[in-house]
Write a protein that holds these residues in place. Structure first.
Motif, short mmCIF file in Angstrom:
data_model
loop_
_atom_site.label_atom_id
_atom_site.label_comp_id
_atom_site.label_asym_id
_atom_site.label_seq_id
_atom_site.Cartn_x
_atom_site.Cartn_y
_atom_site.Cartn_z
N ASP A 210 -7.75 9.37 11.32
CA ASP A 210 -8.20 8.08 11.84
C ASP A 210 -9.12 7.36 10.85
N ARG A 211 -10.02 8.12 10.21
CA ARG A 211 -10.96 7.50 9.27
C ARG A 211 -10.23 6.98 8.02
N ALA A 212 -9.35 7.79 7.47
CA ALA A 212 -8.60 7.36 6.28
C ALA A 212 -7.69 6.18 6.59
N ALA A 213 -7.01 6.21 7.74
CA ALA A 213 -6.13 5.12 8.13
C ALA A 213 -6.91 3.84 8.32
N ALA A 214 -8.09 3.94 8.92
CA ALA A 214 -8.92 2.75 9.13
C ALA A 214 -9.36 2.15 7.81
N GLU A 215 -9.65 2.99 6.82
CA GLU A 215 -10.05 2.48 5.50
C GLU A 215 -8.90 1.75 4.82
N LEU A 216 -7.70 2.33 4.91
CA LEU A 216 -6.55 1.66 4.29
C LEU A 216 -6.21 0.37 5.02
N ALA A 217 -6.25 0.40 6.35
CA ALA A 217 -5.95 -0.80 7.13
C ALA A 217 -6.96 -1.90 6.85
N ALA A 218 -8.22 -1.52 6.68
CA ALA A 218 -9.25 -2.53 6.39
C ALA A 218 -9.00 -3.20 5.05
N LEU A 219 -8.56 -2.43 4.06
CA LEU A 219 -8.24 -3.03 2.77
C LEU A 219 -7.08 -4.02 2.90
N THR B 147 -1.12 -0.64 -10.09
CA THR B 147 -2.34 -1.32 -10.49
C THR B 147 -2.86 -2.20 -9.35
N GLY B 148 -4.08 -1.93 -8.91
CA GLY B 148 -4.70 -2.71 -7.86
C GLY B 148 -4.16 -2.46 -6.47
N LYS B 149 -3.25 -1.50 -6.31
CA LYS B 149 -2.62 -1.24 -5.02
C LYS B 149 -3.43 -0.22 -4.21
N PRO B 150 -3.73 -0.49 -2.94
CA PRO B 150 -4.42 0.51 -2.11
C PRO B 150 -3.56 1.75 -1.91
N VAL B 151 -4.17 2.91 -2.09
CA VAL B 151 -3.46 4.18 -1.94
C VAL B 151 -4.31 5.14 -1.11
N LEU B 152 -3.67 5.80 -0.15
CA LEU B 152 -4.31 6.85 0.63
C LEU B 152 -3.69 8.16 0.18
N ILE B 153 -4.51 9.14 -0.21
CA ILE B 153 -4.00 10.42 -0.68
C ILE B 153 -4.21 11.49 0.38
N ALA B 154 -3.24 12.40 0.48
CA ALA B 154 -3.32 13.48 1.47
C ALA B 154 -2.54 14.68 0.96
N ALA B 155 -2.83 15.85 1.54
CA ALA B 155 -2.16 17.07 1.09
C ALA B 155 -2.17 18.11 2.20
N THR B 156 -1.27 19.07 2.07
CA THR B 156 -1.21 20.21 2.99
C THR B 156 -1.24 21.49 2.19
N GLY B 157 -1.66 22.57 2.85
CA GLY B 157 -1.69 23.86 2.18
C GLY B 157 -1.94 24.97 3.18
N GLY B 158 -1.80 26.19 2.73
CA GLY B 158 -1.96 27.33 3.62
C GLY B 158 -3.39 27.68 3.94
N THR B 159 -4.33 27.26 3.10
CA THR B 159 -5.73 27.59 3.29
C THR B 159 -6.62 26.42 2.93
N ALA B 160 -7.76 26.32 3.60
CA ALA B 160 -8.69 25.22 3.33
C ALA B 160 -9.29 25.30 1.95
N ARG B 161 -9.18 26.46 1.28
CA ARG B 161 -9.77 26.61 -0.05
C ARG B 161 -9.14 25.65 -1.06
N HIS B 162 -7.93 25.17 -0.78
CA HIS B 162 -7.25 24.29 -1.72
C HIS B 162 -7.53 22.81 -1.48
N ALA C 198 0.86 -1.19 0.00
CA ALA C 198 0.00 0.00 0.00
C ALA C 198 0.89 1.23 0.00
N VAL C 199 0.34 2.35 -0.47
CA VAL C 199 1.08 3.60 -0.55
C VAL C 199 0.26 4.71 0.09
N ILE C 200 0.94 5.55 0.85
CA ILE C 200 0.35 6.79 1.37
C ILE C 200 1.07 7.93 0.66
#
Length: 237
Positions: A196-205, A139-154, A110-112
């Motif tokens: 916690d929610r995203a990690a639980a989804e990846l762990a469940a996969l 291909t077929g690999k579980p991936v969790l996506i995340a990002a940071t930024g200066g404002t919630a608008r992004h 899996a990839v984060i």
């Protein structure tokens, strides 16, 4: 927009759990530990992107540990590979450091993937790394996506930029994407819930499949030329 550096009051990354299943050499298991690779595209040192990446990796390891699934979490820091990635485009082949990083991601269960948001999209360094990665690697690999930024608008960049990128690479992207704006580091309750929610989804996969992906079956079918299909329809008429 530039990635914001961490302030002195920000919480440093937690230490790995004091458990042999999460040692630097990975857990002892007959089939070996699951391998989760965290790809961080943070540019500053320290960086909010790396902090978010570390927290996501720790949360996934915690959830898998609770399910008694041994796991090893490694981090690929793209900042250290910037020159190698650029040289790969001009030379046509990766150097040793970049080859090792690409092999880590290709061999992971899996990839984060975590990037700062620049101009309403992922960073050029982040995109360049996945441009040089083999297109079949995720291909077929579980991936969790995340990002940071200066404002919630992004935050929508996760849905209009990152999710389509990994869908194109045929990865299995978990439903919850995690975005951390500057203000999230002062009041972390909402950010913690998303992590916690995203990690639980990846762990469940991973726990549900044992983390081992079967080789993709060759589903290519013989293509019948359109002229032949049209001729067959005329015969039926």
């Amino acid at each position: 927009m530039t990635e914001f550096p961490l302030q002195s009051g920000d919480r440093p990354a937690a230490e790995a759990p004091d458990d042999p299943r999460f040692s630097a050499n990975g857990p002892v298991s007959p089939s070996g530990p699951l391998r989760v690779v965290v790809v961080s595209a943070g540019l500053s040192v320290p960086s909010s992107t790396r902090l978010l990446a570390d927290r996501l990796g720790e949360a996934v390891a915690r959830d898998l540990g609770a399910a008694e699934v041994p796991v090893r979490v490694d981090t690929v820091e793209l900042r250290d590979l910037a020159n190698d990635i650029a040289q790969n485009f001009t030379a046509g082949f990766p150097g040793p450091k970049l080859t090792a990083a690409l092999d880590q991601v290709t061999g992971a269960d899996a990839v984060i993937a975590v990037t700062p948001i620049f101009t309403a999209s992922y960073s050029g360094l982040f995109k360049s790394f996945f441009d040089v990665l083999d297109q079949e690697a995720l291909t077929g690999k579980p991936v969790l996506i995340a990002a940071t930024g200066g404002t919630a608008r992004h935050s929508l960049a996760l849905e209009h930029a990152l999710r389509p990128l990994f869908a194109y690479l045929r990865a299995v992207v978990v439903p919850t994407a995690v975005y951390a704006a500057s203000e999230d580091w002062g009041n972390t309750d909402g950010l913690n819930r998303r992590i916690d929610r995203a990690a639980a989804e990846l762990a469940a996969l991973l726990a549900g499949t044992g983390g081992r992906r079967a080789a993709p079956a060759d589903r290519l079918e013989e293509v019948v030329p359109f002229a032949e299909q049209l001729a067959a329809l005329r015969v039926q008429e």
